[in-house]
Scaffold this motif. Structure first.
Motif, PDB file in Angstrom:
ATOM      1  N   ALA A 112       4.439   3.410  -4.695  1.00  0.00           N
ATOM      2  CA  ALA A 112       4.881   2.073  -4.205  1.00  0.00           C
ATOM      3  C   ALA A 112       4.087   1.520  -3.208  1.00  0.00           C
ATOM      4  CB  ALA A 112       6.538   1.922  -4.039  1.00  0.00           C
ATOM      5  N   HIS A 113       3.931   2.236  -2.100  1.00  0.00           N
ATOM      6  CA  HIS A 113       3.002   1.819  -1.031  1.00  0.00           C
ATOM      7  C   HIS A 113       1.739   1.716  -1.333  1.00  0.00           C
ATOM      8  CE1 HIS A 113       6.263   2.355   2.028  1.00  0.00           C
ATOM      9  NE2 HIS A 113       6.611   3.593   1.467  1.00  0.00           N
ATOM     10  N   LEU A 114       1.153   2.629  -2.099  1.00  0.00           N
ATOM     11  CA  LEU A 114      -0.177   2.342  -2.630  1.00  0.00           C
ATOM     12  C   LEU A 114      -0.432   0.944  -3.391  1.00  0.00           C
ATOM     13  CD1 LEU A 114      -3.079   3.716  -2.765  1.00  0.00           C
ATOM     14  CD2 LEU A 114      -2.543   4.674  -4.684  1.00  0.00           C
ATOM     15  N   LEU A 115       0.717   0.863  -4.207  1.00  0.00           N
ATOM     16  CA  LEU A 115       0.434  -0.452  -5.078  1.00  0.00           C
ATOM     17  C   LEU A 115       0.628  -1.866  -4.201  1.00  0.00           C
ATOM     18  CD1 LEU A 115       2.632   0.321  -8.245  1.00  0.00           C
ATOM     19  CD2 LEU A 115       0.328  -0.345  -8.097  1.00  0.00           C
ATOM     20  N   LEU A 116       1.371  -2.054  -2.932  1.00  0.00           N
ATOM     21  CA  LEU A 116       1.362  -2.672  -2.130  1.00  0.00           C
ATOM     22  C   LEU A 116       0.163  -2.918  -1.517  1.00  0.00           C
ATOM     23  CD1 LEU A 116       5.010  -2.276  -0.452  1.00  0.00           C
ATOM     24  CD2 LEU A 116       4.482  -4.126  -1.924  1.00  0.00           C
ATOM     25  N   GLU A 117      -0.582  -1.818  -1.190  1.00  0.00           N
ATOM     26  CA  GLU A 117      -1.836  -1.933  -0.685  1.00  0.00           C
ATOM     27  C   GLU A 117      -2.818  -2.468  -1.394  1.00  0.00           C
ATOM     28  OE1 GLU A 117      -3.242   1.765   1.417  1.00  0.00           O
ATOM     29  OE2 GLU A 117      -1.401   2.095   2.143  1.00  0.00           O
ATOM     30  N   LYS A 118      -3.183  -1.886  -2.751  1.00  0.00           N
ATOM     31  CA  LYS A 118      -4.186  -1.928  -3.619  1.00  0.00           C
ATOM     32  C   LYS A 118      -3.733  -3.026  -4.573  1.00  0.00           C
ATOM     33  CE  LYS A 118      -7.079   1.174  -4.514  1.00  0.00           C
ATOM     34  NZ  LYS A 118      -7.643   2.489  -4.819  1.00  0.00           N
ATOM     35  N   ILE A 146      -0.495  11.910  -6.062  1.00  0.00           N
ATOM     36  CA  ILE A 146       0.821  12.961  -6.105  1.00  0.00           C
ATOM     37  C   ILE A 146       0.207  14.286  -6.964  1.00  0.00           C
ATOM     38  CG2 ILE A 146       2.291  11.118  -6.056  1.00  0.00           C
ATOM     39  CD1 ILE A 146       2.180  10.985  -9.093  1.00  0.00           C
ATOM     40  N   GLY A 147      -1.295  14.427  -7.098  1.00  0.00           N
ATOM     41  CA  GLY A 147      -1.395  15.638  -7.833  1.00  0.00           C
ATOM     42  C   GLY A 147      -1.712  15.383  -9.366  1.00  0.00           C
TER      43      GLY A 147
END
Length: 86
Positions: A9-15, A27-28
């Protein structure tokens, strides 16, 4: 699992748009191996690269055509200043 979802979710908010590689980095790898899925992902990735290369080649060809036209004097081969001399 909750922490993994929060990371995504945090990555989606960034990118706003993330790729398969982003997920693996975050997450691997998947806990199970599915060869058909891996093949699909890798083909899609390779196809995108091929399309990018083709687009770049087309842009270079267009630029070369424009340069040829401008060096010859534009369409019709006439230099603008000489076209109206009497």
């Amino acid at each position: 699992k909750k922490t993994e979802v929060e990371k995504v979710a945090h990555l989606l908010l960034e990118k706003e748009t993330i790729t398969h590689d982003d997920i693996i980095d975050l997450i691997g790898p998947r806990p199970f191996v599915n060869e058909a899925y891996q093949e699909y992902v890798s083909k899609k990735h390779l196809k995108k690269k091929e399309e990018d290369v083709e687009e770049a080649e087309e842009e270079v060809e267009e630029d070369e055509e424009i340069e040829e036209q401008s060096s010859v004097g534009g369409p019709g081969g006439l230099t603008p200043g000489l076209a109206f001399k009497v």
